[in-house]
Design a protein around this motif. Structure first.
Motif, PDB file in Angstrom:
ATOM      1  N   LEU A   7      -5.441  13.042   4.135  1.00 24.92           N
ATOM      2  CA  LEU A   7      -6.081  12.517   5.348  1.00 24.92           C
ATOM      3  C   LEU A   7      -6.146  11.005   5.304  1.00 24.92           C
ATOM      4  N   VAL A   8      -5.897  10.373   6.440  1.00 23.13           N
ATOM      5  CA  VAL A   8      -6.061   8.922   6.565  1.00 23.13           C
ATOM      6  C   VAL A   8      -7.485   8.663   7.055  1.00 23.13           C
ATOM      7  N   HIS A   9      -8.238   7.867   6.332  1.00 28.50           N
ATOM      8  CA  HIS A   9      -9.639   7.623   6.710  1.00 28.50           C
ATOM      9  C   HIS A   9      -9.693   6.817   8.009  1.00 28.50           C
TER      10      HIS A   9
ATOM     11  N   ALA B 141      -7.439   5.571   2.145  1.00 32.57           N
ATOM     12  CA  ALA B 141      -8.548   4.732   2.622  1.00 32.57           C
ATOM     13  C   ALA B 141      -8.115   3.269   2.605  1.00 32.57           C
ATOM     14  N   MET B 142      -6.818   3.082   2.824  1.00 35.62           N
ATOM     15  CA  MET B 142      -6.222   1.752   2.722  1.00 35.62           C
ATOM     16  C   MET B 142      -7.001   0.717   3.498  1.00 35.62           C
ATOM     17  N   SER B 143      -7.240   1.003   4.792  1.00 39.95           N
ATOM     18  CA  SER B 143      -7.823  -0.033   5.650  1.00 39.95           C
ATOM     19  C   SER B 143      -9.329   0.107   5.797  1.00 39.95           C
TER      20      SER B 143
ATOM     21  N   GLY C  58       0.795  -1.225   0.000  1.00 41.97           N
ATOM     22  CA  GLY C  58       0.000   0.000   0.000  1.00 41.97           C
ATOM     23  C   GLY C  58       0.827   1.274   0.000  1.00 41.97           C
ATOM     24  N   THR C  59       1.944   1.254   0.708  1.00 42.66           N
ATOM     25  CA  THR C  59       2.774   2.454   0.799  1.00 42.66           C
ATOM     26  C   THR C  59       3.304   2.875  -0.583  1.00 42.66           C
ATOM     27  N   PHE C  60       3.589   1.890  -1.438  1.00 40.90           N
ATOM     28  CA  PHE C  60       4.055   2.213  -2.791  1.00 40.90           C
ATOM     29  C   PHE C  60       2.982   3.049  -3.515  1.00 40.90           C
TER      30      PHE C  60
HETATM   31  C1  LIG Z   1      -1.936  -0.888   5.576  1.00 46.30           C
HETATM   32  C2  LIG Z   1      -1.965   0.593   5.477  1.00 46.30           C
HETATM   33  C3  LIG Z   1      -1.103   1.294   4.600  1.00 46.30           C
HETATM   34  C4  LIG Z   1      -0.092   0.612   3.721  1.00 46.30           C
HETATM   35  O1  LIG Z   1       0.798  -0.143   4.438  1.00 46.30           O
HETATM   36  P1  LIG Z   1       1.705  -1.226   3.665  1.00 46.30           P
HETATM   37  O2  LIG Z   1       2.401  -1.910   4.804  1.00 46.30           O
HETATM   38  O3  LIG Z   1       2.608  -0.519   2.763  1.00 46.30           O
HETATM   39  O4  LIG Z   1       0.749  -2.103   2.922  1.00 46.30           O
HETATM   40  C5  LIG Z   1      -1.244   2.660   4.495  1.00 46.30           C
HETATM   41  N1  LIG Z   1      -2.163   3.325   5.220  1.00 46.30           N
HETATM   42  C6  LIG Z   1      -2.991   2.692   6.090  1.00 46.30           C
HETATM   43  C7  LIG Z   1      -3.996   3.491   6.844  1.00 46.30           C
HETATM   44  C8  LIG Z   1      -2.917   1.305   6.245  1.00 46.30           C
HETATM   45  O5  LIG Z   1      -3.739   0.678   7.098  1.00 46.30           O
END
Ligand SMILES: *Cc1c(COP(=O)(O)O)cnc(C)c1O
Length: 393
Positions: free
Chosen positions: A157-159, A188-190, A85-87
């Motif tokens: 913003l992180v959701h 909105a990764m998680s 996700g970070t990529f």
């Molecule tokens: C999981 C997550 C990421 C990405 O993390 P990776 O370890 O690179 O997969 C980014 N933001 C949030 C809020 C996450 O929960």
């Protein structure tokens, strides 16, 4: 090891797993997480990265993700990208924020901090509104920051901030950001796939998520849903060849293929995971299951004396932070091992101030699994001799 020996070893290992009656411990961690048998089975086929059959999977995945976000295909694009996700966050920030732009990063945990660090690497101007470990950023303070600093072009913003489990007030913040004509970038990764997030309700410019969170795929790629206009204007902006979302998008549009070797098996698994997501009733269905699990978890843990970091109104249905008991016999390493021996993998805490641990509710599990977890927690505490779960005052 000869091929024959290796094959025999692998067969033996999978037989042991089958005989144990349970495939592996439940992962109560927010990705990688426990996936369904069908999702795992989808990886037993080898795909050619150029082949039409694989390109069809990619096209369907992109289309279905746009649909999930309520994003019309003429105004938005979905660009998948290899990596964790970070990529995808890094690629999105490099694409979305102009080199002359300036970002306001709303941080209340590790993932907000990580975005600021990425901007340091990228050399993009930014300011951080840091709320510490778990306090939510609110609309008035975001508005005040934007009004005080007209150079700010974009807000990040992180959701769901997975490091505490807080569900940040995305809608109210989107409103003040959009009222001022700024760009809105949402991690909105998680949350995407389980917490409703559509373009209609939250007119984001950029949204980032990944395969191994609420859509319950395996790790291997992230995806960015973003406004086409913004994407078209971003040519040449990225600092990186492999993370250049614009080039990835153009290549995919032109050829139907990923620009570099795709995680073929991961895409196939994700395609199956999306079909299961739909069969469960989409985002709404998944939210119901996760919420039931979370409610059972929180009620059961509180009944044993544990305290949650957050008040109920801020709890996400994704992951919950509990304070570690103040009892002198409690030891997280031992607690983890006792739970693992009983079939559950939990997560250490990520708070800077207090001892804590986290338990996730996402993945292929439901409230009956949580019920069994609660029994395991009780047994683990008994094994350690912990009879009082209240945190240190
Ligand atoms: C999981 C997550 C990421 C990405 O993390 P990776 O370890 O690179 O997969 C980014 N933001 C949030 C809020 C996450 O929960």
């Amino acid at each position: 090891m000869s091929l024959a020996t290796a094959t025999a070893t692998a067969t033996h290992a999978s037989r042991l797993i089958e005989e144990s009656g349970q495939q592996a411990p439940y992962l109560l961690t927010p990705g990688p997480l426990t996936t369904s048998d069908a999702t795992k089975a989808a990886m037993l086929h080898d795909w050619g990265s150029w082949d039409d059959d694989f390109n069809r999977l990619t096209a369907e995945v992109r289309e279905q993700l746009l649909e999930m976000a309520g994003a019309p295909g003429d105004a938005y694009a979905c660009v998948p990208l290899q990596g964790s996700g970070t990529f995808a966050v890094e690629a999105a920030l490099a694409t979305a924020i102009d080199r002359q732009g300036k970002a306001l990063v709303l941080a209340n945990g590790a993932y907000g901090q990580r975005a600021a660090k990425i901007l340091d690497y990228l050399g993009r101007a930014h300011v951080v509104l840091d709320k510490g470990d778990y306090l939510p950023p609110r609309d008035e303070e975001v508005a005040a920051h934007l009004d005080a600093d007209p150079e700010i072009t974009d807000v990040f913003l992180v959701h769901c901030e997975t490091s505490s489990g807080i569900l940040n007030p995305l809608s109210e913040i989107a409103e003040v950001v959009k009222a001022r004509g700024k760009g809105l970038i949402v991690d909105a990764m998680s949350s995407f796939g389980a917490v409703p997030l559509t373009v209609e309700d939250v007119p984001f410019d950029v949204m980032v998520s990944s395969a191994n969170k609420c859509i319950e795929g395996v790790p291997g790629f992230g995806f960015v849903i973003l406004r086409r206009e913004l994407l078209e204007a971003s040519a040449g902006r990225s600092h990186s060849l492999s993370l250049d979302l614009y080039e990835q998008w153009r290549y995919m549009e032109r050829t139907g293929q990923w620009r570099f070797t795709p995680p073929t098996h991961v895409v196939a698994a994700f395609h199956t995971a999306l079909a299961e997501h739909l069969a469960e009733g989409g985002v709404a269905g998944r939210l119901v299951r996760y919420t039931r699990s979370r409610d059972r978890l929180v009620a059961g843990m509180r009944a044993m004396g544990f305290a949650t970091l957050l008040e109920d109104r801020w709890l996400s249905p994704i992951i919950t932070t509990f304070f570690s008991p103040g009892h002198p016999s409690f030891d997280f390493g031992r607690f983890y091992a006792e739970l693992k021996a009983r079939g559950f993998i939990i997560y250490p805490g990520k708070l800077t101030q207090a001892e804590s641990f986290r338990i996730g509710c996402i993945g292929r599990l439901d409230a009956t699994v949580i019920e069994r977890l609660l029994v395991a927690v009780r047994e683990a505490l008994d094994a350690m001799g912990v009879d009082d779960c209240r945190p240190v005052a």
